[in-house]
Scaffold this active site. Structure first.
Site, mmCIF file in Angstrom:
data_model
loop_
_atom_site.group_PDB
_atom_site.id
_atom_site.type_symbol
_atom_site.label_atom_id
_atom_site.label_comp_id
_atom_site.label_asym_id
_atom_site.label_seq_id
_atom_site.Cartn_x
_atom_site.Cartn_y
_atom_site.Cartn_z
ATOM 1 N N ALA A 1 -56.526 15.884 0.593
ATOM 2 C CA ALA A 1 -56.545 15.543 -0.833
ATOM 3 C C ALA A 1 -56.022 14.131 -1.061
ATOM 4 C CB ALA A 1 -55.737 16.567 -1.623
ATOM 5 N N LEU A 2 -56.936 13.170 -0.960
ATOM 6 C CA LEU A 2 -56.590 11.765 -1.181
ATOM 7 C C LEU A 2 -57.128 11.296 -2.540
ATOM 8 C CD1 LEU A 2 -55.501 9.050 -0.034
ATOM 9 C CD2 LEU A 2 -57.718 8.722 1.066
ATOM 10 N N ASP B 1 -60.582 7.138 10.159
ATOM 11 C CA ASP B 1 -61.201 6.575 11.371
ATOM 12 C C ASP B 1 -61.911 7.670 12.160
ATOM 13 O OD1 ASP B 1 -61.210 3.877 11.721
ATOM 14 O OD2 ASP B 1 -59.401 3.790 12.957
ATOM 15 N N GLN C 1 -91.971 12.042 2.724
ATOM 16 C CA GLN C 1 -93.268 11.367 2.592
ATOM 17 C C GLN C 1 -94.286 11.927 3.591
ATOM 18 O OE1 GLN C 1 -93.353 9.421 0.077
ATOM 19 N NE2 GLN C 1 -95.445 8.682 0.228
ATOM 20 N N GLU D 1 -65.723 9.298 2.405
ATOM 21 C CA GLU D 1 -65.015 8.689 3.549
ATOM 22 C C GLU D 1 -65.246 7.173 3.593
ATOM 23 O OE1 GLU D 1 -64.109 10.838 6.793
ATOM 24 O OE2 GLU D 1 -64.637 12.782 5.952
ATOM 25 N N SER E 1 -70.617 2.800 1.440
ATOM 26 C CA SER E 1 -71.249 1.787 2.299
ATOM 27 C C SER E 1 -70.692 0.397 2.003
ATOM 28 C CB SER E 1 -72.769 1.795 2.094
ATOM 29 O OG SER E 1 -73.321 2.966 2.655
HETATM 30 C C1 FAD Z 1 -69.111 15.984 -2.311
HETATM 31 C C2 FAD Z 1 -67.907 15.121 -2.154
HETATM 32 C C3 FAD Z 1 -66.883 15.519 -1.293
HETATM 33 C C4 FAD Z 1 -65.730 14.748 -1.164
HETATM 34 N N1 FAD Z 1 -64.692 15.187 -0.361
HETATM 35 C C5 FAD Z 1 -63.501 14.539 -0.394
HETATM 36 C C6 FAD Z 1 -62.347 15.064 0.282
HETATM 37 O O1 FAD Z 1 -62.420 16.094 0.954
HETATM 38 N N2 FAD Z 1 -61.163 14.421 0.156
HETATM 39 C C7 FAD Z 1 -61.034 13.285 -0.590
HETATM 40 O O2 FAD Z 1 -59.922 12.762 -0.673
HETATM 41 N N3 FAD Z 1 -62.110 12.733 -1.226
HETATM 42 C C8 FAD Z 1 -63.331 13.345 -1.147
HETATM 43 N N4 FAD Z 1 -64.419 12.816 -1.808
HETATM 44 C C9 FAD Z 1 -64.244 11.597 -2.580
HETATM 45 C C10 FAD Z 1 -64.919 10.374 -1.946
HETATM 46 O O3 FAD Z 1 -64.225 10.002 -0.789
HETATM 47 C C11 FAD Z 1 -64.959 9.288 -3.027
HETATM 48 O O4 FAD Z 1 -65.952 9.674 -3.954
HETATM 49 C C12 FAD Z 1 -65.270 7.914 -2.436
HETATM 50 O O5 FAD Z 1 -64.165 7.440 -1.700
HETATM 51 C C13 FAD Z 1 -65.614 6.879 -3.519
HETATM 52 O O6 FAD Z 1 -64.665 6.879 -4.534
HETATM 53 P P1 FAD Z 1 -65.146 6.987 -6.066
HETATM 54 O O7 FAD Z 1 -66.069 8.141 -6.158
HETATM 55 O O8 FAD Z 1 -63.936 7.013 -6.913
HETATM 56 O O9 FAD Z 1 -65.976 5.682 -6.314
HETATM 57 P P2 FAD Z 1 -65.411 4.248 -6.749
HETATM 58 O O10 FAD Z 1 -64.317 3.829 -5.834
HETATM 59 O O11 FAD Z 1 -65.133 4.258 -8.212
HETATM 60 O O12 FAD Z 1 -66.677 3.332 -6.443
HETATM 61 C C14 FAD Z 1 -67.781 3.218 -7.338
HETATM 62 C C15 FAD Z 1 -68.681 2.077 -6.827
HETATM 63 O O13 FAD Z 1 -67.930 0.849 -6.777
HETATM 64 C C16 FAD Z 1 -67.983 0.301 -5.474
HETATM 65 N N5 FAD Z 1 -66.728 -0.359 -5.156
HETATM 66 C C17 FAD Z 1 -65.455 0.102 -5.329
HETATM 67 N N6 FAD Z 1 -64.563 -0.786 -4.873
HETATM 68 C C18 FAD Z 1 -65.265 -1.843 -4.387
HETATM 69 C C19 FAD Z 1 -64.918 -3.082 -3.767
HETATM 70 N N7 FAD Z 1 -63.646 -3.459 -3.525
HETATM 71 N N8 FAD Z 1 -65.917 -3.926 -3.417
HETATM 72 C C20 FAD Z 1 -67.237 -3.578 -3.614
HETATM 73 N N9 FAD Z 1 -67.618 -2.427 -4.189
HETATM 74 C C21 FAD Z 1 -66.652 -1.565 -4.555
HETATM 75 C C22 FAD Z 1 -68.221 1.490 -4.558
HETATM 76 O O14 FAD Z 1 -68.779 1.107 -3.295
HETATM 77 C C23 FAD Z 1 -69.181 2.320 -5.402
HETATM 78 O O15 FAD Z 1 -70.475 1.815 -5.253
HETATM 79 C C24 FAD Z 1 -65.605 13.545 -1.890
HETATM 80 C C25 FAD Z 1 -66.662 13.132 -2.730
HETATM 81 C C26 FAD Z 1 -67.773 13.901 -2.880
HETATM 82 C C27 FAD Z 1 -68.864 13.439 -3.821
#
Ligand code: FAD
Length: 389
Positions: A124-125, A240, A336, A363, A366
Site C-alpha cells: 500500500a504505497l 525494482d 486486428q 509500478e 512509462s
Molecule cells: C489496477 C491497478 C492496480 C494497482 N495496484 C497498486 C498496488 O498494489 N499498490 C500501489 O501502491 N499502487 C497500485 N496502483 C497504483 C499505480 O502504481 C499508480 O496508478 C501509478 O503509480 C501512477 O500513479 P497515478 O495513478 O496517481 O498517476 P499520476 O502520478 O497522477 O500520473 C498521471 C500522468 O502524469 C504523468 N506524470 C506524473 N509525474 C510525472 C513526471 N514527473 N514527469 C512526466 N510525467 C509525469 C504520468 O506518467 C501519467 O501519465 C495500481 C493501479 C491500478 C490502476
C-alpha cells in the site's frame, strides 16, 4: 548473457506452462466476465510454489533465481494477467520486501504463509493524491507508547480487500520528506483498518483492487519494516523486483498474442485462402514476434543482472518500459489479425489488450521509466519540475 535455457530452467518453464494451460486458462474468461477474484486458484499458485519462487526455502519459498522466477511469471502472464498480478504483488512487493528488510521474527511470522498462499499480502504505497510522486505520501505515522498510530488513505491497492497483511507506507515526520518515510506490516484485521473494493476497471477485472482507509490504526514497534526513514528505500527496492515481474508477465502477453494470431490466421479463410497467406497479415505477426523476442531478451538481461547482484535499476526500467508497451502493441495487433472475432471474448486477445493497458501505468508509468533511464544517462533528475522563478 546466455541465450539458452538450462535443463532446469526449461523444466520450470514447461511445468508452469502445463499448469497455466490446465488450471489458469480455462477459468480466465469467466473470472474476467464476473469481475471475480479467484482466491482458490490464487492459493493453488501458492501450492505450486509460484507465490514465493525466489524466497529462500527456509522461509517457505523455492529459492529460485530471478531467471527462474521470470519464466514462471511469463507463463502465468500468458494465461491471465489477473493471476499474474497476484504472483507479482505477493512475491516481488510483499514477500521480497519482508525477506530483504524484515527481522527474523517478521520473516518467520509472515513468509511461510504468504509463500504457500495460505495468506495474501498487499503493498500500500499509492494514495488518492500521491501516485508517481511516491515520496509525498500523506498517511501519517505518529509515535505512541510502544508503537505507532497510522492514519490515512491508500488507493488502487492490488489484493487490498483479501490481504491479511498490508505493507503500509507512511510519513513519520512531514518536515523530513522521503527521509521521514517508514513502512509498517499492518494486519488488516486491526481496529480502524478497512477496505473497499474498486469495480468498473477497464481490465484486470478478475484482480482484487481496493481503496484502504486507516483510521488511527495502532501497531506495535515490531510492525516496523526496516528502520524509521527506510520507507522510501523499501518501496524502491520492492519496485525494482516488481517491475521485473510485470515485464516478464508482459512477455507472456506478447507470446499469447502470437500463439492466438498464428492459430487463427492459419484457420480463418478469406478470398479462398487462409488469411495467413496475406503479406499484410504476416507483417502483423512478424511485428509481434520481434516485440516478443526483444522484450524477452531485455527481461532476461535484467534477471541475469539481478542474479549476479549487479546494479540493474536502469535495465529493469528498460525491460519494464519495452515489455509493457509491447504487450499493448501486440494485443492491439492480435485483435486486428482476428478481425471482428477479436472484439469479443471468445478469443483471449481483447482481454489481453484490456489487461495489458494497466501495465504501462502501475509500478511506475512509462513516463517515469523514461525519466529513470534518461536520469541514469545524463545524471540530471528531470522528475521534479524546476521553476523558472
Ligand atoms: C489496477 C491497478 C492496480 C494497482 N495496484 C497498486 C498496488 O498494489 N499498490 C500501489 O501502491 N499502487 C497500485 N496502483 C497504483 C499505480 O502504481 C499508480 O496508478 C501509478 O503509480 C501512477 O500513479 P497515478 O495513478 O496517481 O498517476 P499520476 O502520478 O497522477 O500520473 C498521471 C500522468 O502524469 C504523468 N506524470 C506524473 N509525474 C510525472 C513526471 N514527473 N514527469 C512526466 N510525467 C509525469 C504520468 O506518467 C501519467 O501519465 C495500481 C493501479 C491500478 C490502476
Amino acid at each position: 548473457m546466455s541465450f539458452q535455457l538450462t535443463d532446469e530452467q526449461r523444466l520450470i518453464s514447461e511445468t508452469a506452462r502445463d499448469f497455466v494451460d490446465n488450471e489458469v486458462v480455462p477459468r480466465a474468461r469467466d473470472s474476467d466476465r464476473a469481475e471475480r477474484f479467484d482466491a482458490d486458484l490464487a492459493r493453488r499458485l501458492g501450492a505450486m510454489g509460484y507465490l514465493g519462487a525466489p524466497v529462500a526455502e527456509d522461509y517457505g519459498g523455492r529459492g529460485l533465481d530471478h531467471l527462474g522466477y521470470g519464466l514462471i511469471v511469463e507463463e502465468v502472464g500468458r494465461g491471465d494477467s489477473a493471476m499474474r498480478t497476484v504472483v507479482s504483488v505477493q512475491t516481488s512487493l510483499v514477500c521480497g520486501s519482508i525477506e530483504r528488510w524484515g527481522t527474523e521474527q517478521q520473516k518467520q511470522r509472515w513468509l511461510p504463509r504468504l509463500c504457500s498462499g495460505e495468506a495474501f499480502g498487499c503493498f500500500a504505497l499509492t494514495e488518492p493524491d500521491t501516485g508517481s510522486d511516491a515520496a509525498s505520501v500523506r498517511t501519517r505515522a505518529e509515535r505512541i507508547e510502544g508503537g505507532w498510530r497510522l492514519s490515512g488513505q491508500k488507493m488502487w491497492i492490488s489484493l487490498g480487500s483479501v490481504a491479511e497483511v498490508a505493507l503500509v507506507f507512511a510519513q513519520t515526520d512531514p518536515g523530513q520528506g522521503h527521509r521521514g518515510m517508514a513502512c509498517f506490516l499492518v494486519p488488516t484485521g486491526s481496529e480502524g483498518f478497512s477496505s473497499q473494493e474498486i469495480h468498473g476497471k477497464l481490465g484486470l477485472r478478475a484482480s482484487d483492487t481496493a481503496a484502504l482507509a486507516l483510521d488511527a490504526v495502532e501497531v506495535p514497534d515490531e510492525a516496523l519494516l526496516g528502520e524509521v526513514g527506510d520507507g522510501f528505500k523499501v518501496a524502491m527496492s520492492a519496485l525494482d523486483s516488481g517491475r521485473y515481474s510485470v515485464a516478464a508477465g508482459c512477455v507472456g502477453i506478447c507470446q499469447g498474442c502470437v500463439d492466438a494470431s498464428v492459430a487463427y490466421a492459419k484457420e480463418r479463410k478469406q478470398f479462398g485462402v487462409p488469411i495467413a497467406s496475406f503479406q499484410l497479415v504476416q507483417e502483423m505477426i512478424a511485428d509481434m514476434i520481434v516485440r516478443r523476442d526483444a522484450a524477452r531478451l531485455l527481461v532476461r538481461r535484467a534477471g541475469e543482472l539481478k542474479d549476479a547482484g549487479e546494479p540493474n535499476t536502469r535495465e529493469t526500467s528498460v525491460a519494464k518500459l519495452y515489455a509493457t508497451e509491447s504487450a499493448v502493441e501486440c494485443a492491439n495487433l492480435a485483435i486486428q489479425v482476428h478481425g471482428g472475432a477479436g472484439y469479443v471474448d471468445d478469443h483471449p486477445v481483447e482481454r489481453y489488450l484490456r489487461d495489458a493497458r494497466v501495465t504501462t501505468l502501475y509500478e511506475g508509468t512509462s513516463q517515469i521509466q523514461k525519466l529513470i533511464i534518461a536520469r541514469d544517462a545524463t545524471g540530471i533528475n528531470a522528475m521534479t519540475p524546476v521553476r523558472a522563478d
